[in-house]
Design a protein around this motif. Structure first.
Motif, PDB file in Angstrom:
ATOM      1  N   ASN A  21      40.147  36.813  35.648  1.00 24.02           N
ATOM      2  CA  ASN A  21      41.508  36.266  35.763  1.00 24.02           C
ATOM      3  C   ASN A  21      42.000  35.893  34.369  1.00 24.02           C
ATOM      4  OD1 ASN A  21      40.204  36.159  38.302  1.00 24.02           O
ATOM      5  ND2 ASN A  21      41.646  34.628  39.035  1.00 24.02           N
ATOM      6  N   PHE A  75      46.549  40.813  36.123  1.00 21.48           N
ATOM      7  CA  PHE A  75      45.257  40.967  35.438  1.00 21.48           C
ATOM      8  C   PHE A  75      44.362  41.965  36.175  1.00 21.48           C
ATOM      9  CE2 PHE A  75      44.170  37.288  38.221  1.00 21.48           C
ATOM     10  CZ  PHE A  75      42.971  37.726  38.762  1.00 21.48           C
ATOM     11  N   CYS A  79      49.268  31.699  47.214  1.00 23.83           N
ATOM     12  CA  CYS A  79      49.484  32.185  45.844  1.00 23.83           C
ATOM     13  C   CYS A  79      50.844  32.878  45.805  1.00 23.83           C
ATOM     14  CB  CYS A  79      48.375  33.140  45.417  1.00 23.83           C
ATOM     15  SG  CYS A  79      48.677  33.830  43.767  1.00 23.83           S
ATOM     16  N   CYS A 100      43.520  26.954  38.564  1.00 23.15           N
ATOM     17  CA  CYS A 100      44.367  27.675  39.517  1.00 23.15           C
ATOM     18  C   CYS A 100      45.040  26.654  40.436  1.00 23.15           C
ATOM     19  CB  CYS A 100      43.499  28.622  40.339  1.00 23.15           C
ATOM     20  SG  CYS A 100      44.314  29.167  41.850  1.00 23.15           S
ATOM     21  N   CYS A 131      49.453  35.702  36.872  1.00 25.25           N
ATOM     22  CA  CYS A 131      48.547  34.632  37.313  1.00 25.25           C
ATOM     23  C   CYS A 131      48.699  33.492  36.309  1.00 25.25           C
ATOM     24  CB  CYS A 131      47.104  35.126  37.332  1.00 25.25           C
ATOM     25  SG  CYS A 131      45.893  33.800  37.548  1.00 25.25           S
ATOM     26  N   PRO A 132      49.245  32.347  36.735  1.00 19.81           N
ATOM     27  CA  PRO A 132      49.452  31.232  35.797  1.00 19.81           C
ATOM     28  C   PRO A 132      48.160  30.814  35.094  1.00 19.81           C
ATOM     29  CG  PRO A 132      50.588  30.813  37.879  1.00 19.81           C
ATOM     30  CD  PRO A 132      49.761  32.058  38.087  1.00 19.81           C
ATOM     31  N   MET A 133      47.018  30.928  35.773  1.00 24.33           N
ATOM     32  CA  MET A 133      45.767  30.554  35.103  1.00 24.33           C
ATOM     33  C   MET A 133      45.456  31.511  33.944  1.00 24.33           C
ATOM     34  SD  MET A 133      42.054  29.720  36.571  1.00 24.33           S
ATOM     35  CE  MET A 133      41.605  31.275  37.277  1.00 24.33           C
ATOM     36  N   MET A 152      50.766  36.497  44.372  1.00 25.20           N
ATOM     37  CA  MET A 152      50.260  37.511  45.303  1.00 25.20           C
ATOM     38  C   MET A 152      51.347  37.861  46.324  1.00 25.20           C
ATOM     39  SD  MET A 152      47.090  38.605  44.994  1.00 25.20           S
ATOM     40  CE  MET A 152      45.647  38.252  44.004  1.00 25.20           C
ATOM     41  N   VAL A 158      47.611  41.019  41.500  1.00 29.41           N
ATOM     42  CA  VAL A 158      48.334  40.451  40.362  1.00 29.41           C
ATOM     43  C   VAL A 158      47.978  41.212  39.085  1.00 29.41           C
ATOM     44  CG1 VAL A 158      48.726  38.152  41.354  1.00 29.41           C
ATOM     45  CG2 VAL A 158      46.601  38.619  40.125  1.00 29.41           C
ATOM     46  N   TYR A 167      44.101  38.554  49.126  1.00 28.50           N
ATOM     47  CA  TYR A 167      45.169  37.548  49.269  1.00 28.50           C
ATOM     48  C   TYR A 167      46.528  38.172  49.600  1.00 28.50           C
ATOM     49  CZ  TYR A 167      42.053  34.147  46.890  1.00 28.50           C
ATOM     50  OH  TYR A 167      41.030  33.320  46.532  1.00 28.50           O
ATOM     51  N   VAL A 179      46.485  27.105  43.201  1.00 29.15           N
ATOM     52  CA  VAL A 179      46.214  27.339  44.632  1.00 29.15           C
ATOM     53  C   VAL A 179      44.932  26.612  45.049  1.00 29.15           C
ATOM     54  CG1 VAL A 179      45.730  29.131  46.356  1.00 29.15           C
ATOM     55  CG2 VAL A 179      47.345  29.585  44.494  1.00 29.15           C
ATOM     56  N   HIS A 180      43.926  26.631  44.169  1.00 32.02           N
ATOM     57  CA  HIS A 180      42.625  26.062  44.544  1.00 32.02           C
ATOM     58  C   HIS A 180      42.433  24.610  44.104  1.00 32.02           C
ATOM     59  CE1 HIS A 180      41.903  30.384  45.144  1.00 32.02           C
ATOM     60  NE2 HIS A 180      41.187  29.945  46.141  1.00 32.02           N
ATOM     61  N   GLU A 216      36.927  28.202  42.557  1.00 30.02           N
ATOM     62  CA  GLU A 216      37.988  27.684  41.673  1.00 30.02           C
ATOM     63  C   GLU A 216      38.406  26.282  42.108  1.00 30.02           C
ATOM     64  OE1 GLU A 216      41.225  30.492  41.664  1.00 30.02           O
ATOM     65  OE2 GLU A 216      40.009  32.063  40.766  1.00 30.02           O
TER      66      GLU A 216
HETATM   67 FE1  SF4 Z   1      45.768  33.308  39.842  1.00 30.08          FE
HETATM   68 FE2  SF4 Z   1      45.123  31.343  41.545  1.00 30.08          FE
HETATM   69 FE3  SF4 Z   1      46.771  33.284  42.348  1.00 30.08          FE
HETATM   70 FE4  SF4 Z   1      44.155  33.756  41.955  1.00 30.08          FE
HETATM   71  S1  SF4 Z   1      45.081  32.414  43.503  1.00 30.08           S
HETATM   72  S2  SF4 Z   1      45.853  35.034  41.265  1.00 30.08           S
HETATM   73  S3  SF4 Z   1      43.752  32.440  40.180  1.00 30.08           S
HETATM   74  S4  SF4 Z   1      47.156  31.781  40.712  1.00 30.08           S
END
Ligand code: SF4
Ligand code: 13P
Length: 340
Positions: A119, A63, A296, A207, A87-89, A299, A61, A26, A209-210, A235
């Protein structure tokens, strides 16, 4: 004149095998052109575990960089160009709420096993490792579920409800055997009946984004491009994901496009940087379109300027540190996954 890119290239040449730059799919193309390895989160974990380079710079990111720090050896240091790239998730699970959920699930039958999506923070992975559980990525979640079922255990999956729901559905589990644990509600909002019936409990994380991809996007793509194949990242919520032709991790999506016949049109529901790169790489052979533009923001925090800054300064504030006790638990859970 030395551009940012040429200065990065010069440092890479000078350090040779002393330096490993890892980049997630990403990341923007300008960053990935400097990476020694590009991959999805599972592949990058494997690279980190196999590497002997004393300095690893992780373009992704938090994690992911933490997993690299947990898996690499004592003489290795992991850096991130931008420490605020989280990562907000992953942040949707906190150790306190996780312990409370674990007590709720285990109140009547202590046969749950944590299956933790990578994640997630190192602390959450450590919880998983301490309780005999396993981590997974979007490319091996099905195998991780089967690993737990083979041990006659029920799966407590976290933090992504949607990856968990898509995986359970693909393994043929009936909806009545899957419950959603809402960490914002008292007792997770879970009744005793549902709890006793369940084979899988899903943490209510997501997530952004998804979850942007909807059934309406799929219907619109089918109408506009009737011959196209549609693939989404798992996701993506089940209501939309089930309408796609295929679901896959970032690497699985790439392979899907690479193995498509000449002249095919593929519509992809995942992060836009990957979709745009694939469209560019495959433009002579296949038409690649985004299901909807979804980026994202975390990212995107890594760029050539902060990558160069880390390579020039080796600033200790950019070192990813995981306390030894947390790392030990997280490593146990990650190594079970790598052995799958
Ligand atoms: Fe987290 Fe979603 Fe970004 Fe992946 S795409 S790093 S799950 S926020
Ligand atoms: P992959 O496991 O496909 O690399 O996905 C990571 C991720 O953050 C997806 O949002």
């Amino acid at each position: 004149m030395h551009t940012t890119g040429s200065r990065i290239a010069e440092i890479r040449r000078r350090l040779g095998p002393e330096l490993l730059i890892l980049g997630h799919h990403y990341q923007r193309a300008a960053v990935l052109r400097h990476a020694d390895a590009v991959g999805d989160s599972l592949e990058l974990s494997r690279h980190a575990a196999a590497s002997r380079a004393p300095r690893i710079v992780f373009c992704g990111v938090r994690f992911m960089a933490e997993s690299a720090a947990v898996l690499c050896g004592p003489g290795q240091t992991v850096y991130m160009p931008e420490m605020s790239a989280g990562c907000p998730m992953a942040d949707m699970v906190r150790p306190g709420t996780l312990e409370a959920a674990w007590r709720t699930l285990n109140r009547n039958a202590a046969d749950w096993l944590p299956v933790v999506y990578v994640n997630s923070s190192a602390e959450v992975k450590a919880f998983c490792g301490r309780h005999g559980g396993i981590t997974c990525t979007s490319s091996n979640a099905g195998r991780a579920f089967k690993w737990a079922f083979a041990r006659n255990r029920r799966v407590f999956f976290l933090p992504d409800e949607h990856l968990g729901a898509n995986t359970a559905a693909e393994l043929g589990l009936p909806d009545a055997h899957v419950l959603v644990y809402d960490y914002k509600r008292e007792g997770g909002g879970v009744g005793a009946d549902a709890l006793s019936r369940a084979r899988v409990a899903l943490w209510k994380g997501f997530c952004l984004v998804h979850t942007a991809f909807t059934a309406a996007h799929i219907a619109a793509a089918r109408e506009a491009l009737p011959a196209a194949r549609i693939i989404v990242h798992p996701e993506t919520p089940r209501e939309a994901a089930r309408l796609a032709d295929a679901r896959g991790s970032t690497s699985q999506i790439i392979r899907y496009v690479q193995s498509a016949p000449d002249g095919a049109t593929i519509v992809i529901g995942t992060e836009l940087n990957l979709v745009q790169r694939l469209a560019e790489e495959q433009r002579e052979r296949v038409t690649v379109k985004a299901l909807a533009p979804s980026v994202c923001a975390n990212m995107a925090k890594t760029n050539e300027a902060n990558l160069l800054a880390v390579l020039e300064t080796w600033d200790a504030r950019r070192i990813v540190r995981v306390p030894a006790d947390v790392a030990a638990g997280a490593r146990a859970a990650l190594e079970r996954m790598l052995a799958l």
